[in-house]
Scaffold this motif. Structure first.
Motif, PDB file in Angstrom:
ATOM      1  N   ASP A 112       0.864  -1.114  -0.002  1.00 32.63           N
ATOM      2  CA  ASP A 112       0.088   0.033  -0.102  1.00 32.63           C
ATOM      3  C   ASP A 112       0.937   1.450  -0.113  1.00 32.63           C
ATOM      4  OD1 ASP A 112      -2.119  -1.625   0.036  1.00 32.63           O
ATOM      5  OD2 ASP A 112      -2.670  -1.147   2.021  1.00 32.63           O
ATOM      6  N   ILE A 113       2.035   1.335   1.006  1.00 32.52           N
ATOM      7  CA  ILE A 113       2.731   2.450   0.918  1.00 32.52           C
ATOM      8  C   ILE A 113       3.586   2.708  -0.459  1.00 32.52           C
ATOM      9  CG2 ILE A 113       4.913   3.093   1.736  1.00 32.52           C
ATOM     10  CD1 ILE A 113       3.984   1.874   4.718  1.00 32.52           C
ATOM     11  N   LEU A 114       4.106   1.682  -1.000  1.00 31.88           N
ATOM     12  CA  LEU A 114       4.688   1.713  -2.261  1.00 31.88           C
ATOM     13  C   LEU A 114       3.940   2.161  -3.330  1.00 31.88           C
ATOM     14  CD1 LEU A 114       6.937  -1.430  -2.321  1.00 31.88           C
ATOM     15  CD2 LEU A 114       7.578   0.888  -1.959  1.00 31.88           C
ATOM     16  N   LYS A 115       2.360   1.621  -3.285  1.00 32.75           N
ATOM     17  CA  LYS A 115       1.582   2.156  -4.446  1.00 32.75           C
ATOM     18  C   LYS A 115       1.391   3.715  -4.215  1.00 32.75           C
ATOM     19  CE  LYS A 115      -2.916   1.212  -6.281  1.00 32.75           C
ATOM     20  NZ  LYS A 115      -4.044   0.282  -6.318  1.00 32.75           N
ATOM     21  N   GLU A 116       1.433   4.373  -2.915  1.00 28.84           N
ATOM     22  CA  GLU A 116       1.227   5.732  -2.755  1.00 28.84           C
ATOM     23  C   GLU A 116       2.634   6.595  -3.103  1.00 28.84           C
ATOM     24  OE1 GLU A 116      -0.457   7.458   0.694  1.00 28.84           O
ATOM     25  OE2 GLU A 116      -0.720   5.290   1.329  1.00 28.84           O
ATOM     26  N   MET A 117       3.846   5.912  -2.850  1.00 29.81           N
ATOM     27  CA  MET A 117       4.997   6.438  -3.060  1.00 29.81           C
ATOM     28  C   MET A 117       5.322   6.457  -4.783  1.00 29.81           C
ATOM     29  SD  MET A 117       7.201   5.247  -0.027  1.00 29.81           S
ATOM     30  CE  MET A 117       8.298   6.753   0.133  1.00 29.81           C
ATOM     31  N   ASP A 118       4.888   5.234  -5.435  1.00 26.56           N
ATOM     32  CA  ASP A 118       5.033   5.313  -6.708  1.00 26.56           C
ATOM     33  C   ASP A 118       3.835   4.933  -7.518  1.00 26.56           C
ATOM     34  OD1 ASP A 118       6.337   4.591  -9.235  1.00 26.56           O
ATOM     35  OD2 ASP A 118       6.983   2.922  -8.651  1.00 26.56           O
ATOM     36  N   PRO A 119       2.810   5.913  -7.731  1.00 24.50           N
ATOM     37  CA  PRO A 119       1.692   5.896  -8.057  1.00 24.50           C
ATOM     38  C   PRO A 119       1.509   5.448  -9.613  1.00 24.50           C
ATOM     39  CG  PRO A 119       2.081   8.116  -7.546  1.00 24.50           C
ATOM     40  CD  PRO A 119       3.184   7.418  -7.132  1.00 24.50           C
ATOM     41  N   ASP A 120       2.587   5.944 -10.298  1.00 23.57           N
ATOM     42  CA  ASP A 120       2.501   5.713 -11.712  1.00 23.57           C
ATOM     43  C   ASP A 120       3.425   4.644 -12.159  1.00 23.57           C
ATOM     44  OD1 ASP A 120       4.987   6.794 -11.290  1.00 23.57           O
ATOM     45  OD2 ASP A 120       4.923   8.437 -12.612  1.00 23.57           O
ATOM     46  N   SER A 153       6.688   3.779 -11.920  1.00 24.71           N
ATOM     47  CA  SER A 153       7.664   3.974 -12.600  1.00 24.71           C
ATOM     48  C   SER A 153       8.920   3.330 -12.105  1.00 24.71           C
ATOM     49  CB  SER A 153       8.202   5.590 -12.417  1.00 24.71           C
ATOM     50  OG  SER A 153       8.296   5.786 -11.259  1.00 24.71           O
ATOM     51  N   GLY A 154       8.952   2.696 -11.227  1.00 27.37           N
ATOM     52  CA  GLY A 154       9.915   2.021 -10.588  1.00 27.37           C
ATOM     53  C   GLY A 154      10.864   2.903  -9.556  1.00 27.37           C
ATOM     54  N   MET A 155      10.333   3.928  -9.405  1.00 32.39           N
ATOM     55  CA  MET A 155      11.066   5.123  -8.520  1.00 32.39           C
ATOM     56  C   MET A 155       9.816   5.623  -7.433  1.00 32.39           C
ATOM     57  SD  MET A 155      14.027   5.101  -9.495  1.00 32.39           S
ATOM     58  CE  MET A 155      15.075   6.342  -8.553  1.00 32.39           C
ATOM     59  N   CYS A 156      10.134   5.488  -6.109  1.00 32.61           N
ATOM     60  CA  CYS A 156       9.348   5.892  -4.937  1.00 32.61           C
ATOM     61  C   CYS A 156       9.879   7.555  -4.734  1.00 32.61           C
ATOM     62  CB  CYS A 156       9.509   5.162  -3.772  1.00 32.61           C
ATOM     63  SG  CYS A 156       9.159   3.601  -3.975  1.00 32.61           S
ATOM     64  N   LYS A 157       8.676   8.353  -4.923  1.00 35.01           N
ATOM     65  CA  LYS A 157       8.846   9.748  -4.900  1.00 35.01           C
ATOM     66  C   LYS A 157       8.594  10.201  -3.328  1.00 35.01           C
ATOM     67  CE  LYS A 157       6.945   9.848  -9.468  1.00 35.01           C
ATOM     68  NZ  LYS A 157       6.946   8.374  -9.463  1.00 35.01           N
ATOM     69  N   TYR A 158       9.703   9.973  -2.547  1.00 34.50           N
ATOM     70  CA  TYR A 158       9.445  10.124  -0.947  1.00 34.50           C
ATOM     71  C   TYR A 158       9.068  11.563  -0.508  1.00 34.50           C
ATOM     72  CZ  TYR A 158      14.349  11.769  -0.643  1.00 34.50           C
ATOM     73  OH  TYR A 158      15.434  12.715  -0.828  1.00 34.50           O
ATOM     74  N   VAL A 159       9.693  12.485  -1.220  1.00 34.93           N
ATOM     75  CA  VAL A 159       9.418  13.870  -0.962  1.00 34.93           C
ATOM     76  C   VAL A 159       8.021  14.135  -1.153  1.00 34.93           C
ATOM     77  CG1 VAL A 159       9.631  16.375  -1.670  1.00 34.93           C
ATOM     78  CG2 VAL A 159      11.753  14.640  -1.647  1.00 34.93           C
ATOM     79  N   ASP A 160       7.168  13.792  -2.427  1.00 30.96           N
ATOM     80  CA  ASP A 160       5.667  13.922  -2.508  1.00 30.96           C
ATOM     81  C   ASP A 160       5.058  13.087  -1.420  1.00 30.96           C
ATOM     82  OD1 ASP A 160       6.230  15.388  -4.700  1.00 30.96           O
ATOM     83  OD2 ASP A 160       6.101  13.986  -6.174  1.00 30.96           O
ATOM     84  N   TYR A 161       5.275  12.137  -0.867  1.00 34.27           N
ATOM     85  CA  TYR A 161       4.757  10.885  -0.136  1.00 34.27           C
ATOM     86  C   TYR A 161       4.853  11.637   1.377  1.00 34.27           C
ATOM     87  CZ  TYR A 161       3.901   7.168   3.008  1.00 34.27           C
ATOM     88  OH  TYR A 161       3.417   6.382   3.845  1.00 34.27           O
TER      89      TYR A 161
END
Length: 167
Positions: A124-132, A134-142
């Protein structure tokens, strides 16, 4: 040594309060609250200002005392410190300083480090961190989103508390 963000914030709050406490009684008029917040670099909406007033002057005396104000305004620093700490913990894994961490690495971090999480929680967290995906988690946005969610939840809790108090 430079003062911590919390120490600097407390000094700034005291300075702003003193600017408007013209009779040196340790209180200011609630009418001055907007000016104090602007002095501190904030630009609260009318709703935010009303919430501050209700919290800082619950008996509607028309005055706010310094300690009440300090407690309320330093809470924001504590939240900011928490965000800074969380961002710093992610930055350790962000070797390119892009605000992202590879999803596979983030999965490992979440599963193996710190508090144990279920596989579903991690997913669930990974889905929020990498919504598209892309293989990269956007932690700043998260982290920013989670902070905003926290602020909304706090505001709702304060409203519920105020409603219960009125009953």
């Amino acid at each position: 040594m430079d003062p911590s963000p919390a120490e600097k914030r407390m000094k700034d709050i005291k300075e702003a309060f003193d600017q408007f406490d013209t009779d040196n009684k340790g209180t200011v008029s609630t009418k001055e609250l907007a000016n104090i917040l602007k002095y501190l670099g904030q630009d609260p909406t009318d709703e935010e200002l009303d919430n501050y007033m209700k919290e800082l002057d619950p008996e509607s005396t028309g005055t706010i005392d310094f300690l009440q104000m300090m407690k309320k305004l330093t809470q924001a620093v504590k939240d900011d410190d928490t965000i800074d700490e969380l961002m710093a913990s992610f930055r350790v894994f962000d070797v390119d300083s892009t605000g992202t961490v590879p999803t596979a690495e983030m999965r490992y971090i979440l599963m193996e480090m710190g508090e144990k999480m279920t596989a579903q929680d991690v997913k669930d967290i990974l889905k929020e961190m990498d919504p598209d995906d892309s293989g990269m988690c956007k932690y700043v946005d998260y982290v920013k989103k989670k902070y905003e969610d926290l602020q909304v939840a706090k505001a709702k809790a304060a409203k519920l508390k105020a409603k219960k108090k009125k009953k």
